[in-house]
Motif scaffolding. Structure first.
Motif, PDB file in Angstrom:
ATOM      1  N   GLN A 212      22.430  -4.620  28.828  1.00 20.97           N
ATOM      2  CA  GLN A 212      23.365  -5.095  29.438  1.00 20.97           C
ATOM      3  C   GLN A 212      24.607  -4.178  29.477  1.00 20.97           C
ATOM      4  OE1 GLN A 212      24.015  -8.608  26.692  1.00 20.97           O
ATOM      5  NE2 GLN A 212      23.449  -9.866  28.496  1.00 20.97           N
TER       6      GLN A 212
ATOM      7  N   ALA B 234      24.580  -4.918  37.619  1.00 19.24           N
ATOM      8  CA  ALA B 234      24.764  -5.994  36.953  1.00 19.24           C
ATOM      9  C   ALA B 234      23.848  -6.960  36.901  1.00 19.24           C
ATOM     10  CB  ALA B 234      26.281  -6.563  37.392  1.00 19.24           C
TER      11      ALA B 234
ATOM     12  N   VAL C  68      22.525 -11.104  35.330  1.00 18.41           N
ATOM     13  CA  VAL C  68      22.662 -12.478  34.593  1.00 18.41           C
ATOM     14  C   VAL C  68      21.613 -12.627  33.698  1.00 18.41           C
ATOM     15  CG1 VAL C  68      23.147 -14.852  34.799  1.00 18.41           C
ATOM     16  CG2 VAL C  68      24.124 -13.563  36.384  1.00 18.41           C
TER      17      VAL C  68
ATOM     18  N   MET D   6      26.842 -12.614  32.536  1.00 19.67           N
ATOM     19  CA  MET D   6      26.713 -11.140  33.281  1.00 19.67           C
ATOM     20  C   MET D   6      26.779 -10.171  32.491  1.00 19.67           C
ATOM     21  SD  MET D   6      26.656 -10.153  36.387  1.00 19.67           S
ATOM     22  CE  MET D   6      27.109 -11.302  37.419  1.00 19.67           C
TER      23      MET D   6
END
Length: 475
Positions: free
Chosen positions: A281, A287, A289, A296
């Motif tokens: 992440q 980006a 989810v 996010m």
């Protein structure tokens, strides 16, 4: 004229004679051409293009100014040398027709395999003597594979070489699942896909740490299987090769970011699903989810380190005491917490510390050189080694001057400058004594019984000090 049989044979005999002379002439020319590629006084190449050297012909071959010479020091009784032999033969075949490179070998267990001025810590050892500088050799320290050795020679040889490298690969996978199986043949199309962040687990089937990671890796892949911009993949580093890929330990986890495929290696101690996800992440370019939490990815804050975690920290009071330990090869990172280059090095320094934890003759430290002034360092980061000694140490130490502060380069710096322990010196002396007497190299049991040597810091099965190899790796 054959009087007995009344048959004229002069013409046919002349024809046969000319044919024989032609064939002999062609053979002699071919021999001259083949031997013309070798230095004067060199033994011939064998069928694999390898020259066998001894201390009698060493100078004639290795010191040839017209050749880059590669030497494999081996022992016929060493299991690792036996495994390496077919690989070395393949290397020889690659360069058999090259005029500028000679592939050679020396039986280091024989009396005539002792080369003056050449100190070999273990076998097999591969050294390159470049045509431009015969006084300094370059040691091969990567995995023992044909393609990587050929690649290393192409990078380091002084004279021009024209050979092609073939890289091994498993067949293309026929089954699919949450974890994408990558092999040499599909590495470029999958891992270097500019539209995806690709997180690869480079593993070895025989490695217990790789096997322990497998369930977690599958869980991570299953969690992110519906995220279109992320690929969770794995690559068997023992059966596949790709240009430029050098693996030194398993498992190694690398994120190839979307766009320019910039690499980010996971260096965390924790290998849980959450830790790996947090890394992904934080470091992924695109980006995404998290399906499990709805969070996010780029909402995760990146924590910038201001020092290497878990590595012992020196102060002004501890600096001199630690560096002056006579029985230790002391390696110190002098850093500035705000320095971007220091921050980039912290992860590597953590890996270095972990790798040398079990090696009692080497100590790894760090010191904030902006807070503590006793070291008197003005450039950040600076790396120094203070080799072990019987007398007072030089507090200037030896400074790392490499272009890239990679883990591999720093280890080579330690290899070059660390002083061997008394145990290692005793082992070398025992080896030399056996060779002079024409005996096989002593076993670990014989060294313990006859020479009183124990092995707290040495993996004698490969004949090398732990200083000279990466723990937990099989080359």
């Amino acid at each position: 004229i054959n009087a007995e049989y009344g048959v004229t044979t002069t013409g046919s005999m002349r024809s046969v004679l000319f044919s024989v002379l032609y064939l002999v002439t062609c053979f002699l020319i071919s021999v001259v051409i083949v031997e013309g590629n070798l230095p004067p006084g060199s033994p011939p190449q064998d069928e694999d293009g390898i020259i066998t050297l001894t201390n009698q012909n060493w100078d004639a071959v290795v010191n040839s100014a017209e050749h880059d010479v590669v030497v494999n020091f081996f022992s016929p009784t060493c299991i690792y040398c036996i495994r390496f032999e077919p690989i070395w033969k393949e290397v020889g075949k690659h360069f058999k027709d090259e005029d500028t490179v000679l592939i050679t070998k020396v039986d280091a267990s024989r009396a005539d395999g002792l080369i003056p001025g050449i100190d070999i810590a273990g076998v097999p050892t591969v050294l390159l003597f470049r045509a431009i500088d015969k006084g300094r050799s370059i040691m091969y320290s990567d995995q023992r594979s044909t393609s990587l050795i050929v690649e290393w020679l192409l990078e380091n040889a002084h004279l021009p070489i024209d050979v092609e490298i073939s890289y091994k690969s498993l067949p293309l996978p026929t089954q699919s699942g949450p974890v994408t199986e990558v092999v040499g043949l599909n590495f470029k199309s999958i891992v270097l896909n500019p539209d995806k962040d690709v997180f690869v687990n480079f593993y070895a089937p025989w490695c217990p740490f790789s096997n322990m990671l497998q369930p977690t890796w599958r869980a991570l892949a299953d969690r992110l299987k519906d995220v279109p911009t992320v690929t969770i993949a794995q690559f068997d580093g023992t059966q596949n090769e790709v240009p430029g890929l050098h693996l030194h330990a398993y498992p190694t986890m690398i994120l190839y970011r979307a766009g320019d495929n910039q690499q980010r290696q996971y260096r965390g101690f924790s290998r849980t699903e959450e830790s790996l996800l947090e890394f992904l992440q934080t470091e992924s370019l695109i980006a995404f989810v998290d399906p499990a939490t709805g969070k996010m990815s780029h909402e995760v804050e990146t924590v910038v380190k201001d020092h290497a975690l878990d590595v012992p920290e020196l102060t002004d009071d501890l600096y001199e005491v630690s560096v002056q330990k006579k029985d230790k090869n002391v390696v110190v990172l002098f850093y500035a917490p705000w320095c971007e280059h220091s921050q980039e090095l912290f992860g590597t320094w953590e890996d270095l510390y972990r790798d040398y934890l079990s090696i009692t003759s080497v100590s790894i430290y760090q010191i904030d050189a902006t807070k503590y002034k006793k070291p008197n360092i003005a450039i950040y980061p600076t790396i120094k080694i203070f080799p072990s000694t019987q007398s007072a140490k030089n507090m200037e130490g030896i400074t790392f001057k490499g272009k890239e502060t990679t883990l591999r380069n720093i280890k080579e710096f330690i290899q070059l400058n660390a002083v061997r322990t008394e145990i290692e010196v005793k082992i070398q002396e025992a080896h030399e004594e056996s060779v002079k007497r024409g005996l096989p190299l002593p076993t670990e049991h014989e060294l313990e019984a006859k020479h009183g040597i124990d092995f707290p810091n040495i993996d004698y099965s490969i004949g090398q000090s732990m200083i000279y190899r990466t723990p937990k790796e099989e080359l």
